[in-house]
Scaffold this motif. Structure first.
Motif, PDB file in Angstrom:
ATOM      1  N   LEU A   1       2.678  -4.773   3.578  1.00  0.00           N
ATOM      2  CA  LEU A   1       1.414  -5.029   4.543  1.00  0.00           C
ATOM      3  C   LEU A   1       1.770  -6.440   4.726  1.00  0.00           C
ATOM      4  CD1 LEU A   1      -1.320  -3.393   2.703  1.00  0.00           C
ATOM      5  CD2 LEU A   1       0.156  -2.192   4.390  1.00  0.00           C
ATOM      6  N   TYR A   2       1.385  -6.769   6.175  1.00  0.00           N
ATOM      7  CA  TYR A   2       1.340  -8.205   6.688  1.00  0.00           C
ATOM      8  C   TYR A   2       0.006  -8.308   7.727  1.00  0.00           C
ATOM      9  CZ  TYR A   2       2.494 -12.577   9.391  1.00  0.00           C
ATOM     10  OH  TYR A   2       2.279 -13.755   9.721  1.00  0.00           O
TER      11      TYR A   2
ATOM     12  N   HIS B   1      -2.762  -7.449   6.696  1.00  0.00           N
ATOM     13  CA  HIS B   1      -3.507  -6.215   6.280  1.00  0.00           C
ATOM     14  C   HIS B   1      -3.045  -4.959   7.001  1.00  0.00           C
ATOM     15  CE1 HIS B   1      -6.346  -9.126   4.051  1.00  0.00           C
ATOM     16  NE2 HIS B   1      -6.371  -9.603   5.295  1.00  0.00           N
ATOM     17  N   ALA B   2      -1.925  -4.997   7.804  1.00  0.00           N
ATOM     18  CA  ALA B   2      -1.451  -3.869   8.453  1.00  0.00           C
ATOM     19  C   ALA B   2      -0.057  -3.680   7.899  1.00  0.00           C
ATOM     20  CB  ALA B   2      -1.634  -4.207   9.895  1.00  0.00           C
ATOM     21  N   PRO B   3       0.388  -2.414   7.988  1.00  0.00           N
ATOM     22  CA  PRO B   3       1.558  -2.053   7.630  1.00  0.00           C
ATOM     23  C   PRO B   3       2.541  -2.415   8.316  1.00  0.00           C
ATOM     24  CG  PRO B   3       0.423  -0.200   8.264  1.00  0.00           C
ATOM     25  CD  PRO B   3      -0.412  -1.150   8.310  1.00  0.00           C
TER      26      PRO B   3
ATOM     27  N   ARG C   1       0.805  -1.234  -0.011  1.00  0.00           N
ATOM     28  CA  ARG C   1       0.034  -0.112   0.037  1.00  0.00           C
ATOM     29  C   ARG C   1       0.741   1.077   0.057  1.00  0.00           C
ATOM     30  NH1 ARG C   1      -3.291   0.506   5.121  1.00  0.00           N
ATOM     31  NH2 ARG C   1      -4.341  -1.376   4.244  1.00  0.00           N
TER      32      ARG C   1
ATOM     33  N   SER D   1       5.583  -6.474  12.822  1.00  0.00           N
ATOM     34  CA  SER D   1       4.136  -6.427  12.337  1.00  0.00           C
ATOM     35  C   SER D   1       3.399  -5.565  13.652  1.00  0.00           C
ATOM     36  CB  SER D   1       3.742  -7.804  12.467  1.00  0.00           C
ATOM     37  OG  SER D   1       3.415  -8.526  13.406  1.00  0.00           O
TER      38      SER D   1
END
Length: 448
Positions: free
Chosen positions: A379-380, A382-384, A374, A421
């Motif tokens: 992303l991992y 759905h989070a940076p 993004r 993460s």
């Protein structure tokens, strides 16, 4: 002066159930003398015993009591049997105490201790024991109390000289022992041996000498060779003899380890003809690093066989290809740093590699997992990801061909980062560099 006298046990006669040849007293004494060199460079053979002067070594071994216990404890581990150990201010006094079964010759004045010993404790006095007994002498003190002039005229100077040397009144002269630079020992078998396993009983005497020689040099080996000569009454098409070379996974001089390993190899060997003579030869001799003893008591599982020795025996029984282990390789690529190979190849020829100075993940993903992005940020879940450290640039593999890869070879051009993460997992990620086939970010490892 602090002298030790080591009196070896007399050879045990062989029995029908155990067809071993009795040890040659000369070979046993020589092995004991070589083994004693690890405690002091001043080692000599004195009649049927080995004597060594250890005053300069007491501090190294933690004092006199610790040295005495170490000599007694390690003799059995080396396969040697001691009948007696004694210490005194002189070598002849220590030998006399060992013959009498007395250990400590330093607790009281040596004159009081020597005077109470029987006549057989000094060889020069024992030679005149019959005449001295008729004179009423039962102990060495009785002999000392006789007029010296008359004793010298009747029995010569030898008894008086031995008594004076034992008491430290006359100097002693010794020929210090020096171990040979190379080891090779022979043994003529007392009978024709047709079974290879029976050779193990006779090899024991040569192996004892080898381990004692290595102990005196503070060294070990990773290979040894057993040669045997066929009996003269052999068939015409059979050669003059054969040989067996064994390798160990690490440098050692452990008698029990080498004894068991030789037994495993001889169990799979068939002699082409009966053997009449054997010869044991040491391989390359290497310095053996002495490990410090643990401050804590040993755990119960430490009394069992070490893992390396167990794997060696399994590789002999099952074949080396069926016992495999991992070894480090000199490579910067994570997936190429370790290789599984047969256990036998981890012996002398194994390559010693150093680990990377950079953090290495506990778990490695194969193949690496492509991460979504993004705004150019990986992303991992759905989070940076938060990049903590890096980049660590890895380039290599251009010399290896791999038809399964798009470009036909295993070349890598990557920048590795330490990332955190949203779930507080520490990850090992990389970004492809200058690759026309793969672009973007990849997850390659997870730290535990």
């Amino acid at each position: 002066m602090h002298w030790l006298a080591l009196l070896p046990s007399p050879p045990q006669p062989s029995s029908d159930e155990s067809p071993t040849c009795s040890a040659d007293p000369e070979q046993s004494l020589q092995a004991l003398a070589w083994w004693a060199l690890q405690f002091s460079p001043k080692v000599a053979r004195l009649e049927e015993a080995v004597v060594l002067e250890v005053a300069a070594s007491l501090r190294l071994f933690g004092g006199a009591d610790a040295l005495h216990e170490r000599v007694l404890g390690t003799a059995g581990q080396a396969g040697l049997s001691l009948q007696a150990l004694a210490w005194a201010p002189t070598s002849l006094a220590a030998l006399a105490l060992a013959r009498a079964g007395v250990n400590n010759g330093l607790s009281r004045p040596i004159t009081q201790i020597i005077d109470g010993l029987p006549l057989h404790c000094l060889t020069a006095v024992q030679a005149q024991a019959a005449m001295l007994a008729r004179l009423g002498c039962r102990t060495l003190g009785d002999v000392r109390r006789l007029p010296r002039a008359g004793l010298s005229r009747r029995f010569g100077k030898a008894p008086l000289l031995a008594l004076d040397q034992a008491l430290g009144l006359q100097p002693e002269a010794h020929a210090w022992l020096q171990a040979p630079a190379e080891f090779e020992a022979r043994l003529e078998l007392p009978q024709r041996v047709e079974n290879a396993q029976l050779l193990l009983h006779y090899v024991r005497h040569l192996l004892l000498q080898l381990c004692a020689w290595l102990a005196g040099r503070h060294a070990g080996i990773q290979s040894l060779t057993l040669h045997w000569e066929h009996d003269a009454m052999r068939a015409r098409d059979v050669g003059s003899g054969g040989s067996l070379t064994i390798h160990t996974s690490h440098c050692t001089r452990d008698f029990g380890h080498l004894w068991r390993l030789l037994g495993e190899h001889l169990a799979q060997l068939t002699l082409a003809a009966p053997a009449g003579e054997i010869r044991l030869q040491a391989g390359a001799v290497m310095a053996l690093e002495e490990l410090s003893a643990s401050l804590l008591p040993a755990a119960p599982e430490q009394a069992h066989e070490p893992l390396a020795q167990l794997l060696e025996r399994l590789s002999v029984r099952l074949s080396p290809e069926r016992v495999r282990c991992g070894s480090l390789l000199e490579d910067h690529r994570l997936e190429a740093m370790q290789q599984w190979r047969a256990w036998a190849s981890n012996g002398p020829a194994a390559v010693s590699a150093q680990g990377s100075t950079y953090p290495q993940p506990t778990w490695l993903l194969s193949p690496p997992l492509r991460l979504s992005m993004r705004q150019d940020q990986p992303l991992y879940q759905h989070a940076p990801l938060q990049l903590l450290a890096g980049p660590q640039r890895v380039e290599g593999g251009w010399w290896q061909l791999d038809a399964a890869l798009p470009n036909g070879h295993a070349q890598q051009q990557r920048d590795y980062f330490l990332a955190l993460s949203a779930g507080h997992l520490v990850l090992w990620v990389f970004q492809q560099r200058l690759s026309e086939f793969e672009h973007g970010w990849f997850l390659h490892g997870v730290f535990a």
